[in-house]
Design a protein around this motif. Sequence first.
Motif, mmCIF file in Angstrom:
data_model
loop_
_atom_site.group_PDB
_atom_site.id
_atom_site.type_symbol
_atom_site.label_atom_id
_atom_site.label_comp_id
_atom_site.label_asym_id
_atom_site.label_seq_id
_atom_site.Cartn_x
_atom_site.Cartn_y
_atom_site.Cartn_z
ATOM 1 N N SER A 20 -25.333 -8.691 34.285
ATOM 2 C CA SER A 20 -24.539 -9.462 35.250
ATOM 3 C C SER A 20 -24.715 -8.918 36.662
ATOM 4 O O SER A 20 -24.875 -7.716 36.865
ATOM 5 C CB SER A 20 -23.060 -9.458 34.858
ATOM 6 O OG SER A 20 -22.585 -8.139 34.695
ATOM 7 N N ARG B 188 -24.291 -4.734 27.419
ATOM 8 C CA ARG B 188 -24.050 -5.255 28.774
ATOM 9 C C ARG B 188 -24.507 -4.278 29.852
ATOM 10 O O ARG B 188 -24.356 -3.070 29.719
ATOM 11 C CB ARG B 188 -22.558 -5.544 28.974
ATOM 12 C CG ARG B 188 -22.033 -6.666 28.107
ATOM 13 C CD ARG B 188 -20.536 -6.848 28.256
ATOM 14 N NE ARG B 188 -19.792 -5.722 27.699
ATOM 15 C CZ ARG B 188 -18.924 -4.995 28.372
ATOM 16 N NH1 ARG B 188 -18.681 -5.264 29.649
ATOM 17 N NH2 ARG B 188 -18.279 -3.991 27.793
ATOM 18 N N TYR C 287 -24.260 -4.083 34.237
ATOM 19 C CA TYR C 287 -23.728 -4.675 35.473
ATOM 20 C C TYR C 287 -24.377 -3.975 36.659
ATOM 21 O O TYR C 287 -24.351 -2.748 36.751
ATOM 22 C CB TYR C 287 -22.217 -4.497 35.548
ATOM 23 C CG TYR C 287 -21.610 -4.848 36.904
ATOM 24 C CD1 TYR C 287 -21.577 -6.174 37.349
ATOM 25 C CD2 TYR C 287 -21.073 -3.860 37.722
ATOM 26 C CE1 TYR C 287 -21.026 -6.493 38.583
ATOM 27 C CE2 TYR C 287 -20.508 -4.177 38.954
ATOM 28 C CZ TYR C 287 -20.484 -5.493 39.376
ATOM 29 O OH TYR C 287 -19.933 -5.805 40.597
ATOM 30 N N LEU D 151 -15.916 -3.883 33.189
ATOM 31 C CA LEU D 151 -16.977 -2.890 33.070
ATOM 32 C C LEU D 151 -16.771 -1.901 31.931
ATOM 33 O O LEU D 151 -17.647 -1.078 31.665
ATOM 34 C CB LEU D 151 -17.128 -2.126 34.392
ATOM 35 C CG LEU D 151 -17.547 -2.969 35.599
ATOM 36 C CD1 LEU D 151 -17.844 -2.081 36.793
ATOM 37 C CD2 LEU D 151 -18.757 -3.838 35.275
ATOM 38 N N SER E 40 -19.243 -11.597 30.821
ATOM 39 C CA SER E 40 -19.984 -10.794 29.846
ATOM 40 C C SER E 40 -19.037 -10.091 28.883
ATOM 41 O O SER E 40 -19.284 -10.041 27.669
ATOM 42 C CB SER E 40 -20.848 -9.759 30.578
ATOM 43 O OG SER E 40 -21.773 -10.384 31.434
ATOM 44 N N SER F 32 -19.716 -1.053 29.558
ATOM 45 C CA SER F 32 -20.953 -1.582 30.136
ATOM 46 C C SER F 32 -21.772 -0.470 30.769
ATOM 47 O O SER F 32 -21.235 0.526 31.263
ATOM 48 C CB SER F 32 -20.614 -2.629 31.194
ATOM 49 O OG SER F 32 -21.779 -3.104 31.839
ATOM 50 N N ALA G 102 -19.616 -10.188 35.322
ATOM 51 C CA ALA G 102 -19.269 -9.057 34.450
ATOM 52 C C ALA G 102 -18.066 -9.389 33.576
ATOM 53 O O ALA G 102 -18.014 -8.999 32.399
ATOM 54 C CB ALA G 102 -18.976 -7.826 35.311
ATOM 55 N N ARG H 228 -19.113 -9.877 40.062
ATOM 56 C CA ARG H 228 -17.942 -9.354 39.346
ATOM 57 C C ARG H 228 -17.427 -10.321 38.289
ATOM 58 O O ARG H 228 -17.062 -9.922 37.191
ATOM 59 C CB ARG H 228 -16.846 -9.000 40.354
ATOM 60 C CG ARG H 228 -17.195 -7.770 41.183
ATOM 61 C CD ARG H 228 -16.074 -7.408 42.130
ATOM 62 N NE ARG H 228 -15.828 -8.445 43.112
ATOM 63 C CZ ARG H 228 -14.796 -8.448 43.967
ATOM 64 N NH1 ARG H 228 -13.907 -7.467 43.917
ATOM 65 N NH2 ARG H 228 -14.645 -9.409 44.840
#
Length: 356
Positions: A86, A107, A109, A126, A95, A129, A92, A89
């Motif tokens: 991603s 994931r 970011y 996050l 995701s 991630s 994310a 924001r």
Amino acid sequence: MKVLHISRTMGQGGAEKVVYQICKDVKGIEMVIASTGGIYEEELQKMGVKHYAIPDIDSKKPIILIKTILKLRKIIKKEEITIIHSHHRMAAFYSKILTIFNKKIKRIYTAHNIFYNKKMLLKYALNGSTIVAVGDGVKKNLTQFYEIEEEKIKVIYNSVEELKEITKPTDDFLKNKSNKILIGTVGRLSVQKGIDVFISAIAKLIYKNKNVFAIIIGDGELNEELKKLSQSLNIEDNVNFLGYRSDVLELISQMDFIVLASRWEGFPLTPIETFSVGKTIIVSNIDGNSEIVIDEYNGLLFEKNNVNDLKDKMNMLIDNIEKRNILAQNAKKTFNEKFSYAAFIDKYIKIYSDLQ
């Protein structure tokens, strides 16, 4: 391994260019993109990279949120996606939600900018991630404001691929260039980029030196407003609005120097582009810009929003060609040592490989 990039657009902008570059030069990994679309779509299609149109991920309307989640779920299932990368924001956030339905998805970011809001949303998004910051200032923002642990964030500096050979653009303003002083600026025509500050400073230069010409490369919501500003300052004959261009590096190579008058940045590409072709730049003294440009070494810093300070710094480079050349040599050296394109691509390859 199959990666789905979620970006707000694939139009002009640093984040979009990063996505394009990863898709073009990270070999051996199949890439898919979901966004509202933009100028890179055609190039992606030529490379065989699939692009799926989705609603604007910045929208907070419940119906759009639901539609976007459903659309992304279908893409993930159809393409057998294993990693979501991603670049926004809200991307994310999507995701994170999507892993509720498919816990095997990993994931990534990439934080492209500095923000001071939506703290809880981003911390939630996050969690779990892999996090990449495009510069040290962006990493600092994530650790200090968003309270994300420093060791969880990797820094990968943005970069651009060097030109193998420079083809001189054929624009009219480049004809009979010998007596002209060409000062360029590159970026979206928005409040962020401070093009109004640049134009106002250029007007002060032109008042004393009619050989100064401003070259504005980019498009955006302030296009007409900025053209009116140049007209109101009676400098429209010395200001060239080129709009979006795909030959940015070629154009920068023809400038005497570049200016970036941003009011805020994450980690801008314009200084990197400028350094890559061996030119120097004057930038506003803000986080992001000052991370790349070392004052009096590879460029100059000026006080943000200070038209007179920018005018004085531009005048310095106009009057002192030797200084300009030394700054440009150091700019190219900085690019080679710190911001090489090969290092940029290699570091993203490692990010993906570590998730296998």
